[in-house]
Scaffold this motif. Structure first.
Motif, short mmCIF file in Angstrom:
data_model
loop_
_atom_site.label_atom_id
_atom_site.label_comp_id
_atom_site.label_asym_id
_atom_site.label_seq_id
_atom_site.Cartn_x
_atom_site.Cartn_y
_atom_site.Cartn_z
N SER A 196 0.71 -1.16 0.15
CA SER A 196 0.26 0.04 0.05
C SER A 196 1.05 1.10 0.01
N GLY A 231 -3.69 5.80 1.47
CA GLY A 231 -3.29 4.88 2.22
C GLY A 231 -4.12 4.90 3.70
N THR A 263 -7.36 4.55 -1.41
CA THR A 263 -6.37 3.14 -1.31
C THR A 263 -5.74 3.24 -2.53
N THR A 296 -3.19 0.38 -4.06
CA THR A 296 -2.66 -1.06 -3.37
C THR A 296 -2.16 -1.56 -4.75
#
Length: 146
Positions: free
Chosen positions: A59, A96, A102, A104
């Motif tokens: 991440s 993150g 997010t 990833t």
């Protein structure tokens, strides 16, 4: 007259201490775990990659700040793929974190302790940063490791 001379001498000795003493403000160091960068109007702050181990998902944790007057599409590229984040003018986007977006990468084979090149691109500029790879051993990252 003698008292005035003694006073001037003492004053000279006391102010002379600053002349030879090291001044910490001359040596400013960044107090962050990650790295910073700029791509045009976009500031990249404290970028780190988090993973539990080499085969785990990774991440990206960072802050993107748009200091410009128009929205910017920021493409984040690694050897495992890319993600795109939109940053509006005068806006800050957290990556993150629980309240942020997010980003990833599932097949990025990196180990904690390494530096991994991550490229940040806008429509007009590109910046590649050597981003440190961390695990959850630091308290501030324990809940952010994927």
């Amino acid at each position: 007259m003698a008292a005035a001379l003694v006073g001037v001498a003492v004053l000279g000795l006391l102010t002379g201490c600053d002349l030879l003493a090291p001044q910490d403000t001359k040596y400013i160091q960044e107090t962050a775990d990650g790295v910073n960068g700029d791509i045009g109007p976009i500031f990249i702050g404290n970028a780190v990659l988090l993973t539990a181990q080499a085969t785990s998902p990774v991440s990206l944790v960072a802050t993107l700040v748009n200091q410009g007057d128009s929205s910017e599409e920021v493409r984040i590229v690694t050897t495992a793929g890319s993600e795109t984040v939109t940053v509006k003018p005068s806006e800050s986007v957290q990556l993150g974190t629980p309240d942020g977006q997010t980003v990833t990468f599932d097949s990025l084979d990196v180990k904690p302790g390494a530096l991994e090149p991550v490229t940040f691109q806008t429509s007009t500029m590109t910046e590649t940063l050597n981003v440190p790879v961390l695990d959850g051993s630091l308290p501030q990252y324990q809940d952010l490791v994927p």
